[in-house]
Design a protein around this motif. Structure first.
Motif, PDB file in Angstrom:
ATOM      1  N   ARG A  31       0.861  -1.285  -0.084  1.00 22.83           N
ATOM      2  CA  ARG A  31       0.070   0.099   0.210  1.00 22.83           C
ATOM      3  C   ARG A  31       0.887   1.339  -0.092  1.00 22.83           C
ATOM      4  NH1 ARG A  31      -3.927  -2.895   3.655  1.00 22.83           N
ATOM      5  NH2 ARG A  31      -2.494  -1.972   5.273  1.00 22.83           N
ATOM      6  N   MET A  32       1.800   1.305   0.854  1.00 25.99           N
ATOM      7  CA  MET A  32       2.651   2.444   1.034  1.00 25.99           C
ATOM      8  C   MET A  32       3.734   2.687  -0.335  1.00 25.99           C
ATOM      9  SD  MET A  32       1.679   3.590   3.604  1.00 25.99           S
ATOM     10  CE  MET A  32       2.538   4.937   3.803  1.00 25.99           C
ATOM     11  N   LYS A  33       4.104   1.653  -0.967  1.00 22.41           N
ATOM     12  CA  LYS A  33       4.434   1.658  -2.153  1.00 22.41           C
ATOM     13  C   LYS A  33       3.732   2.128  -2.993  1.00 22.41           C
ATOM     14  CE  LYS A  33       8.206   0.891  -5.088  1.00 22.41           C
ATOM     15  NZ  LYS A  33       9.466   1.808  -4.849  1.00 22.41           N
ATOM     16  N   LEU A  34       2.571   1.740  -3.333  1.00 24.77           N
ATOM     17  CA  LEU A  34       1.511   2.252  -4.349  1.00 24.77           C
ATOM     18  C   LEU A  34       1.369   3.877  -4.008  1.00 24.77           C
ATOM     19  CD1 LEU A  34      -0.300   2.163  -6.485  1.00 24.77           C
ATOM     20  CD2 LEU A  34      -2.126   1.276  -4.919  1.00 24.77           C
ATOM     21  N   ILE A  35       1.050   4.148  -2.782  1.00 26.91           N
ATOM     22  CA  ILE A  35       0.951   5.555  -2.471  1.00 26.91           C
ATOM     23  C   ILE A  35       2.150   6.536  -2.934  1.00 26.91           C
ATOM     24  CG2 ILE A  35       0.470   7.154  -0.606  1.00 26.91           C
ATOM     25  CD1 ILE A  35      -0.947   5.130   0.668  1.00 26.91           C
ATOM     26  N   ASP A  36       3.415   5.947  -2.654  1.00 28.16           N
ATOM     27  CA  ASP A  36       4.319   6.687  -3.070  1.00 28.16           C
ATOM     28  C   ASP A  36       4.587   6.705  -4.732  1.00 28.16           C
ATOM     29  OD1 ASP A  36       7.204   7.754  -2.589  1.00 28.16           O
ATOM     30  OD2 ASP A  36       8.052   5.964  -3.224  1.00 28.16           O
ATOM     31  N   ILE A  37       4.303   6.012  -5.261  1.00 32.60           N
ATOM     32  CA  ILE A  37       4.403   5.898  -6.803  1.00 32.60           C
ATOM     33  C   ILE A  37       3.455   6.999  -7.251  1.00 32.60           C
ATOM     34  CG2 ILE A  37       3.825   4.688  -8.825  1.00 32.60           C
ATOM     35  CD1 ILE A  37       4.840   2.081  -7.421  1.00 32.60           C
ATOM     36  N   VAL A  38       2.214   6.872  -6.660  1.00 30.12           N
ATOM     37  CA  VAL A  38       1.045   7.829  -7.393  1.00 30.12           C
ATOM     38  C   VAL A  38       1.298   9.176  -6.723  1.00 30.12           C
ATOM     39  CG1 VAL A  38      -0.453   5.902  -7.645  1.00 30.12           C
ATOM     40  CG2 VAL A  38      -0.680   7.182  -5.551  1.00 30.12           C
ATOM     41  N   THR A  39       1.997   9.505  -5.688  1.00 27.48           N
ATOM     42  CA  THR A  39       2.174  10.682  -5.110  1.00 27.48           C
ATOM     43  C   THR A  39       3.422  11.213  -5.976  1.00 27.48           C
ATOM     44  OG1 THR A  39       2.022  10.174  -2.746  1.00 27.48           O
ATOM     45  CG2 THR A  39       3.337  12.039  -3.295  1.00 27.48           C
ATOM     46  N   ASN A  40       4.487  10.751  -6.443  1.00 27.74           N
ATOM     47  CA  ASN A  40       5.343  11.115  -7.424  1.00 27.74           C
ATOM     48  C   ASN A  40       4.710  11.584  -8.702  1.00 27.74           C
ATOM     49  OD1 ASN A  40       7.605  10.968  -5.455  1.00 27.74           O
ATOM     50  ND2 ASN A  40       7.760   9.001  -6.288  1.00 27.74           N
ATOM     51  N   TYR A  41       3.748  10.613  -9.222  1.00 28.35           N
ATOM     52  CA  TYR A  41       3.136  10.728 -10.436  1.00 28.35           C
ATOM     53  C   TYR A  41       2.168  12.178 -10.418  1.00 28.35           C
ATOM     54  CZ  TYR A  41      -0.013   9.493 -14.355  1.00 28.35           C
ATOM     55  OH  TYR A  41      -0.592   9.468 -15.537  1.00 28.35           O
ATOM     56  N   SER A  48      -5.593  15.643  -9.319  1.00 28.99           N
ATOM     57  CA  SER A  48      -5.847  15.381  -8.304  1.00 28.99           C
ATOM     58  C   SER A  48      -6.098  13.920  -8.100  1.00 28.99           C
ATOM     59  CB  SER A  48      -7.161  15.985  -7.502  1.00 28.99           C
ATOM     60  OG  SER A  48      -7.080  17.356  -7.842  1.00 28.99           O
ATOM     61  N   VAL A  49      -5.534  13.089  -7.193  1.00 32.95           N
ATOM     62  CA  VAL A  49      -5.402  11.795  -6.910  1.00 32.95           C
ATOM     63  C   VAL A  49      -6.093  11.479  -5.763  1.00 32.95           C
ATOM     64  CG1 VAL A  49      -4.055   9.629  -7.039  1.00 32.95           C
ATOM     65  CG2 VAL A  49      -3.349  11.421  -8.346  1.00 32.95           C
ATOM     66  N   ILE A  50      -7.139  10.339  -5.835  1.00 29.70           N
ATOM     67  CA  ILE A  50      -7.667   9.613  -4.794  1.00 29.70           C
ATOM     68  C   ILE A  50      -7.443   8.217  -4.787  1.00 29.70           C
ATOM     69  CG2 ILE A  50      -9.763   9.116  -3.577  1.00 29.70           C
ATOM     70  CD1 ILE A  50     -11.007  11.934  -5.096  1.00 29.70           C
ATOM     71  N   VAL A  51      -6.861   7.546  -3.666  1.00 28.29           N
ATOM     72  CA  VAL A  51      -6.766   6.133  -3.746  1.00 28.29           C
ATOM     73  C   VAL A  51      -7.680   5.626  -2.922  1.00 28.29           C
ATOM     74  CG1 VAL A  51      -5.044   4.213  -3.413  1.00 28.29           C
ATOM     75  CG2 VAL A  51      -4.295   6.500  -4.473  1.00 28.29           C
ATOM     76  N   VAL A  52      -8.475   4.424  -3.169  1.00 31.36           N
ATOM     77  CA  VAL A  52      -9.502   4.040  -2.256  1.00 31.36           C
ATOM     78  C   VAL A  52      -9.284   2.436  -2.195  1.00 31.36           C
ATOM     79  CG1 VAL A  52     -11.884   3.324  -2.217  1.00 31.36           C
ATOM     80  CG2 VAL A  52     -11.089   5.304  -3.460  1.00 31.36           C
ATOM     81  N   PHE A  53      -8.991   2.124  -0.702  1.00 27.66           N
ATOM     82  CA  PHE A  53      -8.524   0.837  -0.234  1.00 27.66           C
ATOM     83  C   PHE A  53     -10.049   0.126   0.404  1.00 27.66           C
ATOM     84  CE2 PHE A  53      -4.635   2.610  -0.238  1.00 27.66           C
ATOM     85  CZ  PHE A  53      -3.701   1.806  -0.937  1.00 27.66           C
ATOM     86  N   GLY A  70      -0.252  15.469  -0.624  1.00 29.94           N
ATOM     87  CA  GLY A  70      -1.323  15.610  -1.616  1.00 29.94           C
ATOM     88  C   GLY A  70      -2.150  14.892  -2.446  1.00 29.94           C
ATOM     89  N   VAL A  71      -2.065  13.503  -1.893  1.00 24.14           N
ATOM     90  CA  VAL A  71      -2.994  12.291  -2.377  1.00 24.14           C
ATOM     91  C   VAL A  71      -3.905  12.005  -1.080  1.00 24.14           C
ATOM     92  CG1 VAL A  71      -2.887   9.869  -2.906  1.00 24.14           C
ATOM     93  CG2 VAL A  71      -1.112  11.343  -3.953  1.00 24.14           C
ATOM     94  N   GLN A  72      -5.183  11.855  -1.665  1.00 24.67           N
ATOM     95  CA  GLN A  72      -6.334  11.488  -0.703  1.00 24.67           C
ATOM     96  C   GLN A  72      -6.335   9.870  -0.785  1.00 24.67           C
ATOM     97  OE1 GLN A  72      -9.905  13.396  -1.341  1.00 24.67           O
ATOM     98  NE2 GLN A  72     -10.825  12.318   0.402  1.00 24.67           N
ATOM     99  N   LEU A 124      -2.399   2.533 -16.486  1.00 25.86           N
ATOM    100  CA  LEU A 124      -1.722   3.311 -15.377  1.00 25.86           C
ATOM    101  C   LEU A 124      -0.167   2.990 -15.187  1.00 25.86           C
ATOM    102  CD1 LEU A 124      -1.898   5.814 -13.205  1.00 25.86           C
ATOM    103  CD2 LEU A 124      -2.582   3.848 -11.758  1.00 25.86           C
ATOM    104  N   ARG A 125      -0.012   1.605 -15.031  1.00 26.25           N
ATOM    105  CA  ARG A 125       1.266   1.090 -14.816  1.00 26.25           C
ATOM    106  C   ARG A 125       2.425   1.897 -15.982  1.00 26.25           C
ATOM    107  NH1 ARG A 125       4.438  -3.596 -15.929  1.00 26.25           N
ATOM    108  NH2 ARG A 125       6.069  -3.510 -14.125  1.00 26.25           N
TER     109      ARG A 125
END
Length: 168
Positions: A31-41, A48-53, A70-72, A124-125
């Motif tokens: 989860r943290m790696k995904l958040i890190d990747i999309v934060t950079n992206y 505006s990015v929203i990640v839902v788990f 900055g990512v929700q 996305l990848r």
């Protein structure tokens, strides 16, 4: 008109080989790696990015939201799927340009009905990898990367440091 990218977090984790392998070791790290990747992206593309788990099976859990660089990040409440949260967001953001990252066919039908666009997990990848490559190429061309510590470390040391970073 603002642009939003809504990501079904576990759909992406299970769809990217490197995140899926990491999740088998430690789901929180994935989860943290995904958040890190999309934060950079997000920082590069300006969406505006929203990640839902999905926290569907977590007893007593209410919906939880937090912001990370900055990512929700949204965790669904007990007995609510990530799909339901995504559907709610696409409905609320009908007047905006919304892209949803999911490979779930039923979810795609609902988001299309709400006026959102679909981005496949694979797309996305590819977009992220291409964007990162453009940044690396630009940094190399301008000579910015030469002074970076990351480029002076061996692969073994970089991996050890990444493991150390994750253990915090």
């Amino acid at each position: 008109m603002r642009e939003f990218l809504i990501i079904d977090g576990y759909n992406v984790i299970n769809g990217w080989p490197e995140l899926k392998a990491l999740a088998q070791e430690n789901l929180e790290h994935a989860r943290m790696k995904l958040i890190d990747i999309v934060t950079n992206y997000r920082g590069i593309v300006g969406l505006s990015v929203i990640v839902v788990f999905d926290a569907y099976m977590v007893k007593g859990r209410g919906e939880r939201c937090e912001a990370v660089n900055g990512v929700q990040i949204v965790y669904s409440k007990e007995n609510e799927t990530a799909d339901a949260v995504i559907e709610r967001y696409t409905h609320l953001l009908r007047d905006e340009k919304v892209y949803v990252v999911t490979s779930d066919w039923e979810e795609q039908r609902v988001i299309f009905g709400n006026g959102a666009y679909r981005v496949s997990v694979r797309q996305l990848r590819e977009d992220i990898m291409q964007t990162e490559k453009l940044i690396r190429d630009k940094a190399q061309k301008t000579g910015m990367s030469r002074g970076m510590l990351e480029h002076r470390l061996s692969e073994e040391v970089r991996k050890a440091m990444e493991l150390w970073r994750r253990s915090k």
